[in-house]
Design an enzyme around this catalytic site. Structure first.
Site, PDB file in Angstrom:
ATOM      1  N   ASP A 128       0.890  -1.182  -0.011  1.00 56.67           N
ATOM      2  CA  ASP A 128      -0.038  -0.130  -0.146  1.00 56.67           C
ATOM      3  C   ASP A 128       0.667   1.175   0.072  1.00 56.67           C
ATOM      4  O   ASP A 128       0.539   2.289   0.547  1.00 56.67           O
ATOM      5  CB  ASP A 128      -0.955  -0.016   1.303  1.00 56.67           C
ATOM      6  CG  ASP A 128      -1.637  -1.294   1.276  1.00 56.67           C
ATOM      7  OD1 ASP A 128      -2.298  -1.747   0.260  1.00 56.67           O
ATOM      8  OD2 ASP A 128      -2.030  -1.711   2.203  1.00 56.67           O
TER       9      ASP A 128
ATOM     10  N   LYS B  52       1.656   2.082  -5.236  1.00 55.58           N
ATOM     11  CA  LYS B  52       2.361   1.341  -6.302  1.00 55.58           C
ATOM     12  C   LYS B  52       1.379   1.472  -7.601  1.00 55.58           C
ATOM     13  O   LYS B  52       1.725   1.985  -8.789  1.00 55.58           O
ATOM     14  CB  LYS B  52       2.291  -0.112  -6.265  1.00 55.58           C
ATOM     15  CG  LYS B  52       3.307  -0.464  -5.240  1.00 55.58           C
ATOM     16  CD  LYS B  52       3.575  -2.070  -4.970  1.00 55.58           C
ATOM     17  CE  LYS B  52       2.111  -2.589  -4.174  1.00 55.58           C
ATOM     18  NZ  LYS B  52       1.926  -2.223  -2.941  1.00 55.58           N
TER      19      LYS B  52
ATOM     20  N   GLY C  84      -4.523  -4.122  -3.774  1.00 51.96           N
ATOM     21  CA  GLY C  84      -5.493  -3.331  -3.936  1.00 51.96           C
ATOM     22  C   GLY C  84      -4.825  -2.131  -4.247  1.00 51.96           C
ATOM     23  O   GLY C  84      -4.150  -1.576  -3.575  1.00 51.96           O
ATOM     24  N   HIS C  85      -4.936  -1.638  -5.519  1.00 51.32           N
ATOM     25  CA  HIS C  85      -3.888  -0.388  -6.159  1.00 51.32           C
ATOM     26  C   HIS C  85      -5.010   0.682  -6.675  1.00 51.32           C
ATOM     27  O   HIS C  85      -5.875   0.391  -7.428  1.00 51.32           O
ATOM     28  CB  HIS C  85      -3.234  -0.884  -7.227  1.00 51.32           C
ATOM     29  CG  HIS C  85      -2.079  -1.902  -6.977  1.00 51.32           C
ATOM     30  ND1 HIS C  85      -1.582  -2.557  -7.887  1.00 51.32           N
ATOM     31  CD2 HIS C  85      -1.781  -2.592  -5.938  1.00 51.32           C
ATOM     32  CE1 HIS C  85      -0.551  -3.438  -7.302  1.00 51.32           C
ATOM     33  NE2 HIS C  85      -0.883  -3.395  -6.095  1.00 51.32           N
TER      34      HIS C  85
ATOM     35  N   GLN D  78       1.875  -6.314  -3.601  1.00 52.48           N
ATOM     36  CA  GLN D  78       2.440  -6.434  -2.263  1.00 52.48           C
ATOM     37  C   GLN D  78       3.750  -5.594  -1.913  1.00 52.48           C
ATOM     38  O   GLN D  78       3.983  -4.502  -2.530  1.00 52.48           O
ATOM     39  CB  GLN D  78       2.450  -7.995  -1.779  1.00 52.48           C
ATOM     40  CG  GLN D  78       1.382  -8.920  -1.529  1.00 52.48           C
ATOM     41  CD  GLN D  78       0.419  -8.932  -2.853  1.00 52.48           C
ATOM     42  OE1 GLN D  78       1.119  -9.422  -3.785  1.00 52.48           O
ATOM     43  NE2 GLN D  78      -0.808  -8.699  -3.013  1.00 52.48           N
TER      44      GLN D  78
HETATM   45  P1  GDP Z   1      -0.810   0.253  -3.546  1.00 51.69           P
HETATM   46  O1  GDP Z   1      -1.382  -0.949  -3.137  1.00 51.69           O
HETATM   47  O2  GDP Z   1       0.768   0.175  -3.439  1.00 51.69           O
HETATM   48  O3  GDP Z   1      -1.051   0.673  -5.158  1.00 51.69           O
HETATM   49  O4  GDP Z   1      -1.397   1.253  -2.705  1.00 51.69           O
HETATM   50  P2  GDP Z   1      -3.113   1.848  -2.430  1.00 51.69           P
HETATM   51  O5  GDP Z   1      -3.560   2.076  -3.509  1.00 51.69           O
HETATM   52  O6  GDP Z   1      -3.261   0.500  -1.509  1.00 51.69           O
HETATM   53  O7  GDP Z   1      -2.768   2.776  -1.294  1.00 51.69           O
HETATM   54  C1  GDP Z   1      -2.078   3.790  -1.359  1.00 51.69           C
HETATM   55  C2  GDP Z   1      -3.467   5.064  -1.266  1.00 51.69           C
HETATM   56  O8  GDP Z   1      -2.777   6.282  -1.032  1.00 51.69           O
HETATM   57  C3  GDP Z   1      -4.390   4.930  -2.095  1.00 51.69           C
HETATM   58  O9  GDP Z   1      -5.626   5.417  -1.752  1.00 51.69           O
HETATM   59  C4  GDP Z   1      -3.977   6.202  -3.096  1.00 51.69           C
HETATM   60  O10 GDP Z   1      -4.856   6.862  -3.790  1.00 51.69           O
HETATM   61  C5  GDP Z   1      -2.983   7.070  -2.069  1.00 51.69           C
HETATM   62  N1  GDP Z   1      -1.910   7.931  -2.596  1.00 51.69           N
HETATM   63  C6  GDP Z   1      -1.145   7.411  -3.413  1.00 51.69           C
HETATM   64  N2  GDP Z   1      -0.039   8.369  -3.561  1.00 51.69           N
HETATM   65  C7  GDP Z   1      -0.364   9.491  -2.733  1.00 51.69           C
HETATM   66  C8  GDP Z   1       0.116  10.794  -2.319  1.00 51.69           C
HETATM   67  O11 GDP Z   1       1.238  11.158  -2.849  1.00 51.69           O
HETATM   68  N3  GDP Z   1      -0.337  11.404  -1.676  1.00 51.69           N
HETATM   69  C9  GDP Z   1      -1.898  11.123  -1.159  1.00 51.69           C
HETATM   70  N4  GDP Z   1      -2.320  11.894  -0.124  1.00 51.69           N
HETATM   71  N5  GDP Z   1      -2.514   9.892  -1.333  1.00 51.69           N
HETATM   72  C10 GDP Z   1      -1.896   9.102  -2.232  1.00 51.69           C
HETATM   73  P1  IMO Z   2      -0.853  -4.147  -2.259  1.00 52.17           P
HETATM   74  O1  IMO Z   2      -0.602  -4.542  -3.571  1.00 52.17           O
HETATM   75  C1  IMO Z   2      -0.984  -4.831   2.040  1.00 52.17           C
HETATM   76  C2  IMO Z   2      -0.675  -8.773   3.621  1.00 52.17           C
HETATM   77  C3  IMO Z   2      -2.040  -9.290   4.365  1.00 52.17           C
HETATM   78  C4  IMO Z   2      -1.467 -10.373   5.287  1.00 52.17           C
HETATM   79  C5  IMO Z   2      -0.243 -10.873   4.414  1.00 52.17           C
HETATM   80  C6  IMO Z   2      -0.708 -12.342   3.903  1.00 52.17           C
HETATM   81  O2  IMO Z   2      -2.288  -3.382  -2.264  1.00 52.17           O
HETATM   82  O3  IMO Z   2       0.184  -3.576  -1.730  1.00 52.17           O
HETATM   83  P2  IMO Z   2      -2.407 -12.944   1.860  1.00 52.17           P
HETATM   84  O4  IMO Z   2      -3.893 -12.729   1.813  1.00 52.17           O
HETATM   85  O5  IMO Z   2      -1.546 -12.411   0.850  1.00 52.17           O
HETATM   86  O6  IMO Z   2      -2.052 -14.325   2.081  1.00 52.17           O
HETATM   87  O7  IMO Z   2      -2.152 -12.228   3.201  1.00 52.17           O
HETATM   88  O8  IMO Z   2       0.129  -9.755   3.436  1.00 52.17           O
HETATM   89  N1  IMO Z   2      -1.271  -8.323   2.377  1.00 52.17           N
HETATM   90  C7  IMO Z   2      -1.129  -6.977   1.835  1.00 52.17           C
HETATM   91  N2  IMO Z   2      -0.937  -5.835   2.536  1.00 52.17           N
HETATM   92  N3  IMO Z   2      -0.949  -4.535   0.699  1.00 52.17           N
HETATM   93  C8  IMO Z   2      -1.252  -5.712  -0.301  1.00 52.17           C
HETATM   94  O9  IMO Z   2      -0.998  -5.606  -1.301  1.00 52.17           O
HETATM   95  C9  IMO Z   2      -1.259  -6.877   0.616  1.00 52.17           C
HETATM   96  N4  IMO Z   2      -1.376  -8.141   0.039  1.00 52.17           N
HETATM   97  C10 IMO Z   2      -1.316  -8.982   1.239  1.00 52.17           C
HETATM   98  O10 IMO Z   2      -2.693  -8.224   5.031  1.00 52.17           O
HETATM   99  O11 IMO Z   2      -0.817  -9.490   6.517  1.00 52.17           O
HETATM  100 MG    MG Z   3      -2.987  -1.679  -1.835  1.00 53.63          MG
END
Ligand code: GDP
Ligand code: IMO
Ligand code: MG
Length: 428
Positions: A13, A16, A40-41, A223
């Site tokens: 998170d 990415k 979840g991206h 991840q």
């Molecule tokens: P990922 O799994 O690495 O793609 O990240 P997620 O989407 O799960 O979580 C990142 C969250 O931060 C999302 O809600 C994005 O919209 C938000 N985000 C990404 N870059 C920035 C940033 O530079 N500033 C802020 N405020 N939010 C951001």
């Molecule tokens: P993105 O791509 C954050 C974590 C789960 C748990 C561990 C194992 O959005 O960054 P799993 O269901 O994969 O067997 O769970 O890994 N986990 C993540 N945490 N971002 C993710 O994906 C994750 N994918 C798995 O919370 O601790």
């Molecule tokens: Mg994510």
């Protein structure tokens, strides 16, 4: 500059999706190479928010061909739900390519994920419950179902039966659950065959030809380094290899094809699920980071655990992934702190250590040693040049760069596509 990998450098998170989206139309192929719908991206374009779980973020760019590589595990119900959701919002998903060798998450994998977590009690991993671990276990146990198995009814039926044989004993005798009917599972999987068939191809060949032709191929990690089954905080990890080297295995490209590896790092640290987290804040400061950063999971909606930036954690990822560039996200969320602690080393058993400890026991006991950097109060979400930042913000970025040992090439200052400060082009 054809092959580029984007990898999370913390515990997921990091942003990415947003970093991948930045390269936009300049990318010819965007490839998911590991994980499944545990990811979840989130990408925000023109005020529209998209949360992608299985599809690569490049699906939002009309010029990029989205690809799901052999290293991904696919829940077919989720795949088509996601495709239908995007189609309804006017996104063209017709170019999607799927590897014939990708494995399928069958409904029994989710059941087993959930019952084993319950069985583990306080030793649980805190998985996403999406069946990821059990699907990869079957792959390694040679009991997995691959996408190509859908094209042969009798092979599929045999494989499902074989996969369920032991599991049904376990489910009934150990977990006190009902046995799962292999015929029902086979029929369920076959119900997707007509829709999936046109997307399935020899992804390895397609990507290698594209690289031969000088096309830009972006491998979008899911991840993160510290969730990697080999390099992460085992056993509190996912069951695949999200690190940069995983792109080679999960898409079928040789290591010499990778020209750039980009590490994504959040300006502070978050983690979902169980496992060690030295800089975690269990107080009002942690609550403030969670509220300001909206740190709630994109996939499961769980609260993300929050803490200060941990430099040794990111430095370990820089080392093992040979990051050529870092993309720093969510810097805007740190606005308003008078001082910002940054973990620069740990104390373990009374000794100062500079790097992430070698053993999990020591990492569990590691106490962060903080350096206190000056904060800033100005709103930085409108900054588009590095020189627009207040001096203290610039100093924070430069200090992180020094501590992790890789240059910061991009900085996110908000969730939207245009909220970014670029210092170095990621492609040239
Ligand atoms: P990922 O799994 O690495 O793609 O990240 P997620 O989407 O799960 O979580 C990142 C969250 O931060 C999302 O809600 C994005 O919209 C938000 N985000 C990404 N870059 C920035 C940033 O530079 N500033 C802020 N405020 N939010 C951001
Ligand atoms: P993105 O791509 C954050 C974590 C789960 C748990 C561990 C194992 O959005 O960054 P799993 O269901 O994969 O067997 O769970 O890994 N986990 C993540 N945490 N971002 C993710 O994906 C994750 N994918 C798995 O919370 O601790
Ligand atoms: Mg994510």
């Amino acid at each position: 500059m054809p092959g580029i990998v984007v990898v999370g450098s913390q515990w997921g998170d990091e942003g990415k999706g947003k970093a991948t989206d930045q390269l936009g139309d300049r990318v010819d192929y965007t490839v998911r190479y590991s994980g499944g719908n545990n990811a979840g991206h989130t990408i925000v374009v023109d005020g529209e928010k998209y949360a992608l779980h299985l599809l690569p973020s490049g699906i939002l760019n009309a010029n990029s061909t989205p690809v799901i590589g052999n290293g991904v595990v696919i829940d077919l119900a989720v795949l088509f739900e996601e495709i239908d959701g995007l189609t309804a919002r006017g996104i063209d998903t017709s170019k999607l390519l799927i590897s014939a060798n990708a494995h399928i998450i069958a409904p029994y994998h989710q059941v087993i994920d959930k019952v084993t977590e319950r069985f583990l009690g306080n030793r649980r991993i805190g998985t996403t419950g999406r069946g990821i671990g059990p699907a990869y276990s079957d792959k390694i146990n040679r009991l997995g179902i691959r996408v190509q198995d859908l094209f042969d009814d009798s092979i599929l039926a045999q494989k499902v039966e074989a996969a369920l044989e032991q599991k049904n004993h376990l489910l009934v005798k150990v977990y006190n659950r009902r046995a799962i009917d292999p015929g029902e599972v086979t029929r369920h999987l076959l119900s997707y065959v007509d829709r999936v068939r046109p997307m399935v191809t020899d992804v390895t060949r397609v990507l290698n030809r594209a690289l031969d032709d000088g096309k830009v191929v972006l491998f979008e990690g899911a991840q993160a380094h510290h969730l990697d089954v080999d390099h992460g905080t085992y056993p509190y990890v996912t069951s695949s290899n999200p690190i940069a080297a995983g792109a080679c295995i999960g898409a079928g490209v040789g290591p010499t094809r990778i020209d750039r590896t980009v590490g994504i790092m959040k300006a502070y640290t978050t983690r979902v699920g169980e496992g060690p987290f030295p800089t975690e804040l269990l107080d009002a400061d942690g609550e403030k980071l969670r509220a300001d950063g909206a740190e709630f999971g994109t996939t499961t909606g769980r609260n993300r655990r929050c803490g200060w930036f941990d430099a040794p954690v990111v430095e370990a990822a820089v080392t093992a992934n040979a990051f050529t560039d870092m993309f720093l996200t969510k810097l805007d969320i740190l606005t308003g702190w008078e001082t910002i602690p940054v973990c620069v080393a740990y104390e373990v058993n009374g000794e100062r250590i500079e790097h992430q400890p070698m053993t999990q026991t020591d990492f569990h006991h590691a106490k962060p040693i903080y350096e206190y950097l000056d904060g800033w109060s100005e709103d930085i979400s409108g900054c588009r040049e590095f020189s627009d930042f207040p001096q203290t913000t610039q100093a924070y970025v430069r200090r992180l760069e020094e501590l992790v040992g890789a240059r910061i090439s991009g900085i996110g200052v908000g969730p939207s596509r245009e909220q970014v400060v670029m210092l170095h082009d990621l492609l040239n």
